[in-house]
Motif scaffolding. Structure first.
Motif, PDB file in Angstrom:
ATOM      1  N   GLN A 145       0.825  -1.201   0.000  1.00 49.86           N
ATOM      2  CA  GLN A 145       0.000   0.000   0.000  1.00 49.86           C
ATOM      3  C   GLN A 145       0.865   1.258   0.000  1.00 49.86           C
ATOM      4  OE1 GLN A 145      -2.503  -0.527   3.403  1.00 49.86           O
ATOM      5  NE2 GLN A 145      -3.922  -1.900   2.332  1.00 49.86           N
ATOM      6  N   GLU A 146       1.968   1.232   0.774  1.00 50.61           N
ATOM      7  CA  GLU A 146       2.866   2.377   0.789  1.00 50.61           C
ATOM      8  C   GLU A 146       3.512   2.587  -0.576  1.00 50.61           C
ATOM      9  OE1 GLU A 146       5.631   1.598   3.884  1.00 50.61           O
ATOM     10  OE2 GLU A 146       4.225   2.117   5.482  1.00 50.61           O
ATOM     11  N   ALA A 147       3.879   1.495  -1.226  1.00 52.54           N
ATOM     12  CA  ALA A 147       4.489   1.607  -2.554  1.00 52.54           C
ATOM     13  C   ALA A 147       3.502   2.209  -3.553  1.00 52.54           C
ATOM     14  CB  ALA A 147       4.967   0.237  -3.027  1.00 52.54           C
ATOM     15  N   LYS A 148       2.244   1.818  -3.436  1.00 49.46           N
ATOM     16  CA  LYS A 148       1.231   2.368  -4.347  1.00 49.46           C
ATOM     17  C   LYS A 148       1.062   3.868  -4.127  1.00 49.46           C
ATOM     18  CE  LYS A 148      -1.530  -1.819  -4.917  1.00 49.46           C
ATOM     19  NZ  LYS A 148      -2.821  -2.464  -4.634  1.00 49.46           N
ATOM     20  N   THR A 149       1.037   4.271  -2.869  1.00 49.66           N
ATOM     21  CA  THR A 149       0.872   5.704  -2.606  1.00 49.66           C
ATOM     22  C   THR A 149       2.088   6.496  -3.074  1.00 49.66           C
ATOM     23  OG1 THR A 149       1.697   5.398  -0.350  1.00 49.66           O
ATOM     24  CG2 THR A 149      -0.694   5.369  -0.650  1.00 49.66           C
ATOM     25  N   GLU A 150       3.302   5.943  -2.896  1.00 50.94           N
ATOM     26  CA  GLU A 150       4.511   6.620  -3.374  1.00 50.94           C
ATOM     27  C   GLU A 150       4.507   6.727  -4.891  1.00 50.94           C
ATOM     28  OE1 GLU A 150       8.073   4.878  -1.885  1.00 50.94           O
ATOM     29  OE2 GLU A 150       7.464   5.102   0.201  1.00 50.94           O
ATOM     30  N   LYS A 151       4.049   5.686  -5.546  1.00 51.38           N
ATOM     31  CA  LYS A 151       3.997   5.700  -7.003  1.00 51.38           C
ATOM     32  C   LYS A 151       3.011   6.772  -7.495  1.00 51.38           C
ATOM     33  CE  LYS A 151       3.574   2.536 -10.884  1.00 51.38           C
ATOM     34  NZ  LYS A 151       3.271   1.157 -11.300  1.00 51.38           N
ATOM     35  N   LYS A 152       1.893   6.879  -6.785  1.00 57.42           N
ATOM     36  CA  LYS A 152       0.921   7.904  -7.163  1.00 57.42           C
ATOM     37  C   LYS A 152       1.512   9.297  -6.986  1.00 57.42           C
ATOM     38  CE  LYS A 152      -3.282   5.294  -6.146  1.00 57.42           C
ATOM     39  NZ  LYS A 152      -4.455   5.190  -5.252  1.00 57.42           N
ATOM     40  N   LYS A 153       2.254   9.474  -5.876  1.00 58.58           N
ATOM     41  CA  LYS A 153       2.869  10.778  -5.637  1.00 58.58           C
ATOM     42  C   LYS A 153       3.908  11.098  -6.704  1.00 58.58           C
ATOM     43  CE  LYS A 153       2.253  10.824  -0.623  1.00 58.58           C
ATOM     44  NZ  LYS A 153       2.931  10.774   0.686  1.00 58.58           N
ATOM     45  N   LYS A 154       4.716  10.107  -7.112  1.00 59.41           N
ATOM     46  CA  LYS A 154       5.712  10.322  -8.158  1.00 59.41           C
ATOM     47  C   LYS A 154       5.046  10.687  -9.474  1.00 59.41           C
ATOM     48  CE  LYS A 154       9.493   7.444  -6.476  1.00 59.41           C
ATOM     49  NZ  LYS A 154      10.325   6.254  -6.749  1.00 59.41           N
ATOM     50  N   ASN A 155       3.957  10.000  -9.772  1.00 59.98           N
ATOM     51  CA  ASN A 155       3.244  10.300 -11.012  1.00 59.98           C
ATOM     52  C   ASN A 155       2.696  11.722 -10.992  1.00 59.98           C
ATOM     53  OD1 ASN A 155       3.759   7.812 -12.118  1.00 59.98           O
ATOM     54  ND2 ASN A 155       1.815   6.913 -11.483  1.00 59.98           N
ATOM     55  N   GLN A 156       2.199  12.161  -9.849  1.00 58.13           N
ATOM     56  CA  GLN A 156       1.674  13.519  -9.742  1.00 58.13           C
ATOM     57  C   GLN A 156       2.794  14.539  -9.889  1.00 58.13           C
ATOM     58  OE1 GLN A 156      -0.388  13.601  -6.012  1.00 58.13           O
ATOM     59  NE2 GLN A 156      -2.204  12.541  -6.803  1.00 58.13           N
ATOM     60  N   LYS A 157       3.957  14.250  -9.249  1.00 62.97           N
ATOM     61  CA  LYS A 157       5.090  15.164  -9.363  1.00 62.97           C
ATOM     62  C   LYS A 157       5.622  15.202 -10.794  1.00 62.97           C
ATOM     63  CE  LYS A 157       6.786  15.015  -4.635  1.00 62.97           C
ATOM     64  NZ  LYS A 157       7.927  14.668  -3.777  1.00 62.97           N
ATOM     65  N   ALA A 158       5.634  14.042 -11.451  1.00 67.37           N
ATOM     66  CA  ALA A 158       6.116  13.993 -12.830  1.00 67.37           C
ATOM     67  C   ALA A 158       5.208  14.815 -13.739  1.00 67.37           C
ATOM     68  CB  ALA A 158       6.189  12.553 -13.304  1.00 67.37           C
ATOM     69  N   LYS A 159       3.944  14.792 -13.460  1.00 70.36           N
ATOM     70  CA  LYS A 159       3.012  15.593 -14.256  1.00 70.36           C
ATOM     71  C   LYS A 159       3.238  17.079 -14.028  1.00 70.36           C
ATOM     72  CE  LYS A 159      -0.660  12.131 -14.455  1.00 70.36           C
ATOM     73  NZ  LYS A 159      -2.017  11.780 -14.005  1.00 70.36           N
ATOM     74  N   GLN A 160       3.648  17.420 -12.810  1.00 69.01           N
ATOM     75  CA  GLN A 160       3.870  18.822 -12.487  1.00 69.01           C
ATOM     76  C   GLN A 160       5.281  19.276 -12.852  1.00 69.01           C
ATOM     77  OE1 GLN A 160       3.011  19.046  -8.340  1.00 69.01           O
ATOM     78  NE2 GLN A 160       0.818  18.732  -8.608  1.00 69.01           N
TER      79      GLN A 160
END
Length: 111
Positions: free
Chosen positions: A71-86
């Motif tokens: 679950q932590e890995a999924k949340t980190e991946k989501k955060k990375k994807n959001q940062k990559a978009k920004q």
């Protein structure tokens, strides 16, 4: 009461007494009887352990830890994807590699 008496009399007359076992039958050797007993015992123990494992299994701490990590890995991946978009990601940056000096090569070689 009369019918009960007749049933007992017929049962005693029709049912033959048990005969003794004849010695002419083939018997297993003693070591084979022992081997069959051990194999049968081990099979019963295997089945009981399997049933215990299936019916009495509980969620272990390792399993819980694994699910938390996933679950932590999924949340980190989501955060990375959001940062990559920004545009805040550092994934494209690489460190510059340098060639080792002659002194470092001399230190690494055995005498």
């Amino acid at each position: 009461m009369d019918t009960l008496g007749t049933l007992l009399l017929l049962g005693a007359l029709l049912l033959s007494p048990a005969e003794a076992q004849q010695a002419t039958e083939r018997r297993l050797k003693p070591w084979l009887v022992g081997l069959a007993a051990v194999v049968g015992f081990l099979f019963i123990v295997f089945v009981l352990m399997l049933a215990n494992r299936i019916w009495c299994s509980k969620v272990r701490a390792e399993d819980e830890e694994t699910t938390v990590r996933m679950q932590e890995a999924k949340t980190e991946k989501k955060k990375k994807n959001q940062k990559a978009k920004q545009g805040e990601s550092n994934e494209g940056l690489e460190l510059e590699e340098r060639e080792p000096d002659e002194e470092e090569n001399m230190r690494k070689t055995p005498l």
